[in-house]
Write a protein that holds these residues in place. Structure first.
Motif, PDB file in Angstrom:
ATOM      1  N   VAL B 195       0.829  -1.219   0.000  1.00  0.00           N
ATOM      2  CA  VAL B 195       0.000   0.000   0.000  1.00  0.00           C
ATOM      3  C   VAL B 195       0.858   1.262   0.000  1.00  0.00           C
ATOM      4  CG1 VAL B 195      -2.153  -0.896   0.972  1.00  0.00           C
ATOM      5  CG2 VAL B 195      -0.326  -0.222   2.503  1.00  0.00           C
ATOM      6  N   SER B 196       2.018   1.177   0.655  1.00  0.00           N
ATOM      7  CA  SER B 196       2.892   2.336   0.726  1.00  0.00           C
ATOM      8  C   SER B 196       3.378   2.727  -0.684  1.00  0.00           C
ATOM      9  CB  SER B 196       4.068   1.988   1.641  1.00  0.00           C
ATOM     10  OG  SER B 196       4.925   3.067   1.729  1.00  0.00           O
ATOM     11  N   ALA B 197       3.773   1.726  -1.454  1.00  0.00           N
ATOM     12  CA  ALA B 197       4.232   1.992  -2.828  1.00  0.00           C
ATOM     13  C   ALA B 197       3.091   2.556  -3.671  1.00  0.00           C
ATOM     14  CB  ALA B 197       4.764   0.705  -3.447  1.00  0.00           C
ATOM     15  N   PHE B 198       1.883   2.025  -3.454  1.00  0.00           N
ATOM     16  CA  PHE B 198       0.725   2.521  -4.209  1.00  0.00           C
ATOM     17  C   PHE B 198       0.461   3.991  -3.870  1.00  0.00           C
ATOM     18  CE2 PHE B 198      -3.851   3.462  -3.826  1.00  0.00           C
ATOM     19  CZ  PHE B 198      -4.114   3.628  -5.174  1.00  0.00           C
ATOM     20  N   VAL B 199       0.453   4.309  -2.564  1.00  0.00           N
ATOM     21  CA  VAL B 199       0.179   5.697  -2.149  1.00  0.00           C
ATOM     22  C   VAL B 199       1.267   6.637  -2.669  1.00  0.00           C
ATOM     23  CG1 VAL B 199       0.003   7.230  -0.127  1.00  0.00           C
ATOM     24  CG2 VAL B 199      -1.270   5.076  -0.181  1.00  0.00           C
TER      25      VAL B 199
END
Lengths: 273, 361
Positions: B195-199
């Motif tokens: 999720v961090s990479a997506f955000v």
């Protein structure tokens, strides 16, 4: 009976000449062609909101197997919820429209009295009633009443038309034979109206499905296929949205098909065709 | 009429009536503590509370204050009490617009962000200082939302107007994305490892940095098609920036050289995202959850370039219900499952030991 190759060949040739075999290749060609075009477009355009037929088919299977996120219910429950609303709306419309149509068709005074009111309401599309019905009849009976409106008017019109279309020779003959008004009504007019009634039901069923989808998209309890379509669009899960549309199409074809079959059966039975 | 035909009609009618009766009578039983939800647009929630269609609601402003001012409902919890400083609305830009070969577009995005920053600052200062400008702010809000000054005043009391995208805000975006994943509302992270990479891929803070060096322009440098939500006071900065009377006869966007064209307002963030997909708009004000959700599920390529507000939502109950525990088995209206308000209600219900369930299931 002779089942020789020559027999099959001759019959095939005869049916072919009469054009009766065309349906066996035109229908698959039509549907197959549609699917191929859809498939090619989905590959070429690569749009998120145009999934391939396979993805939609997989979503359709999944929708019956796994409950939709946050809704917590499967497609079966959504279909049950829509059918429940549909049946109640349809039965209410049937109970209201058939007696009213018979009375309006039979008694000129009743028709003159009721027609102005009906003509005011008839042009209003059933979907226009959705917002106010949701407030008046709440979230369950709101969509039900939209279906009621959708089915009521075609049914009423056809019943009135049916009564007015009764062969005057039959009426005169019944009167000559001494039939009173009640007997004339029950033995001649009502039976003659049944095929028209069935036509009204077939039209009403088609409109009813359109109404339920629109009504459920604005508000519904217990899910429903219309709500499912709206819900999946809001989430951006378009393959599931299309799966919901396929379900509506199948339900519509099934109900209208059954109604048409009953209509044709009754028409034949009563010597109308 | 033949007897068989009469029998057929009677059987069909009896079967229909029986099916309806079974469907109506059948009510599933459950042992869990349940709170029900149903989807009702915020604008209709007050009427639904008055008519007892629902007993509670969760929405954004001014629709919360709509029900509070005339005592239709009382607040169970403000969103800031449940999730302190949680991000809500954001400004997003379509990537293909911002990254087009035309350098003007890239500059226009920074200019729109600059106007947004100035308007946000003006609102914050005005609320703090009061006076003539404060009265004007209420009037502008009332005109935009179709509500009274009193409703607007109540509405802005619980909204934090801001623009900066801090690490804490990004952490919130990760939380929202994780919640969507836990709920099964997203099937994958669209190729991102976590999720961090997506955000990180959806948040772009460079326009906020560049905006600070933007200077006013005497000429119009280009047009931006800007989408926004219907009557949403979270997005007050856009309304203020568009008000010519505050900025010397032209909008704040025009002051920075941008001509703004807006299609009719969208009903919710999911529809605004569809507007991006249809190429109706280049930039838009919308809730962060629909931006995240449709970026993944529908692959609508947008970037979040600025915050708009934090807080400003509330869970409310029809007057007479003193606490959340009294609402067991009652129904709440939410704007829809992709909204921050729906997530908030679900979280709050879980925290209080209730399961949130679709009404009628």
């Amino acid at each position: 009976m002779n089942f020789s190759w020559a027999y099959v060949k001759n019959n095939w040739k005869r049916l072919s000449e009469e054009g009766k075999l065309r349906i066996f290749w035109i229908t698959p060609l039509s549907l197959g062609g549609f699917l191929v075009v859809w498939w090619i477009l989905s590959i070429l355009l690569k749009l998120a909101y145009l999934p391939s037929p396979i993805e939609v088919f997989q979503a359709l299977i999944e929708s019956f197997r796994i409950p939709a996120p946050s809704l917590g219910i499967t497609m079966t429950s959504n279909i049950a919820a829509s059918l429940q609303r549909f049946l109640i709306g349809f039965v209410l419309a049937f109970i209201a429209a058939v007696p009213l149509g018979l009375i309006m068709g039979f008694f000129r005074g009743a028709e003159m009295f009721a027609k102005p009111i009906i003509e005011v309401f008839r042009p209003i599309p059933p979907i226009a009633w959705v917002p106010i019905f949701l407030l008046i009849f709440k979230l369950f009976y709101g969509p039900v009443m939209v279906i009621f409106i959708g089915v009521f008017f075609p049914l009423l019109s056809n019943v009135i038309f049916g009564v007015k279309s009764v062969d005057s020779t039959l009426v005169d003959a019944a009167k000559t034979l001494g039939a009173d008004r009640l007997r004339l009504f029950t033995k001649v007019i009502f039976p003659s109206t049944v095929p028209f009634l069935m036509t009204g039901i077939t039209i009403g069923l088609g409109i009813g499905w359109m109404c339920i989808v629109a009504a459920e998209m604005i508000g519904a309890v217990g899910g429903g296929v219309g709500y499912y379509i709206y819900f999946m669009e809001q989430l951006g899960r378009y393959e599931y949205m299309y799966a919901g549309m396929v379900v509506i199409a199948i339900l519509g074809i099934l109900t209208v098909g059954i109604s048409r079959y009953v209509e044709q059966y009754l028409s034949k039975l009563m010597g109308m065709r | 009429m033949k007897r068989s035909a009469i029998y057929a009609i009677v059987v069909v009618i009896i079967a229909l009536v029986a099916a309806v009766a079974v469907a109506v009578v059948y009510v599933p039983t459950t042992q869990e503590k349940i709170i029900y939800w149903t989807q009702i647009a915020p604008a209709q929630q007050r009427a639904a509370l008055i008519d007892n269609i629902v007993q509670g609601a969760v929405s954004w402003e001014p629709y919360v204050s709509d029900s509070l001012i005339d005592d239709t409902a009382e607040v169970i919890a403000w969103s800031n009490e449940i999730w302190p400083h949680h991000p809500c609305c954001v400004v997003a830009v379509k990537k293909s617009f911002a990254e087009s070969q035309d350098v003007v577009n890239n500059d226009l995005v920074a200019r729109v962000v600059r106007a947004h920053i100035d308007a946000t600052n003006w609102i914050s200062e005005t609320i703090q200082n009061g006076g003539e400008n404060y009265t004007k702010l209420l009037q502008i809000g009332a005109q935009f939302s179709g509500r009274s000054n009193e409703v607007v005043e109540s509405a802005i009391e619980h909204i934090e107007f801001n623009y900066g995208i801090t690490p804490a805000i990004k952490k919130w975006f990760e939380n929202y994305t994780s919640m969507f994943a836990d709920l099964g509302q997203i099937s994958s992270l669209g190729g991102y490892s976590n999720v961090s990479a997506f955000v990180d891929s959806i948040v772009n803070t460079t326009y906020l940095e560049r905006a600070m060096s933007v200077t006013p322009s005497d000429t119009i440098l280009g047009t931006v098609r800007l989408g926004y939500l219907m009557g949403d006071l979270h997005q007050f900065a856009r309304v203020v920036a568009m008000n010519e009377s505050l900025w010397g006869g032209k909008t704040l966007f025009e002051k920075y050289g941008v001509d703004i064209q807006s299609p009719p307002p969208y009903a919710n963030g999911a529809y605004l995202m569809d507007g991006f997909a249809r190429d109706e708009i280049d930039m838009g004000y919308l809730g962060s959850p629909p931006a995240l959700l449709k970026r993944i599920n529908a692959n609508i390529q947008i970037e979040i370039v600025s915050m708009v507000n934090s807080g400003g939502s509330a869970i409310i109950a029809k007057s007479g219900f003193a606490s959340f525990s009294e609402l067991e088995g009652q129904t709440f209206a939410t704007p829809g499952v992709g909204s921050i308000q729906h997530l908030l209600l679900m979280y709050y219900a879980n925290e209080n030991g209730y399961k949130l369930k679709l009404k009628g299931t």
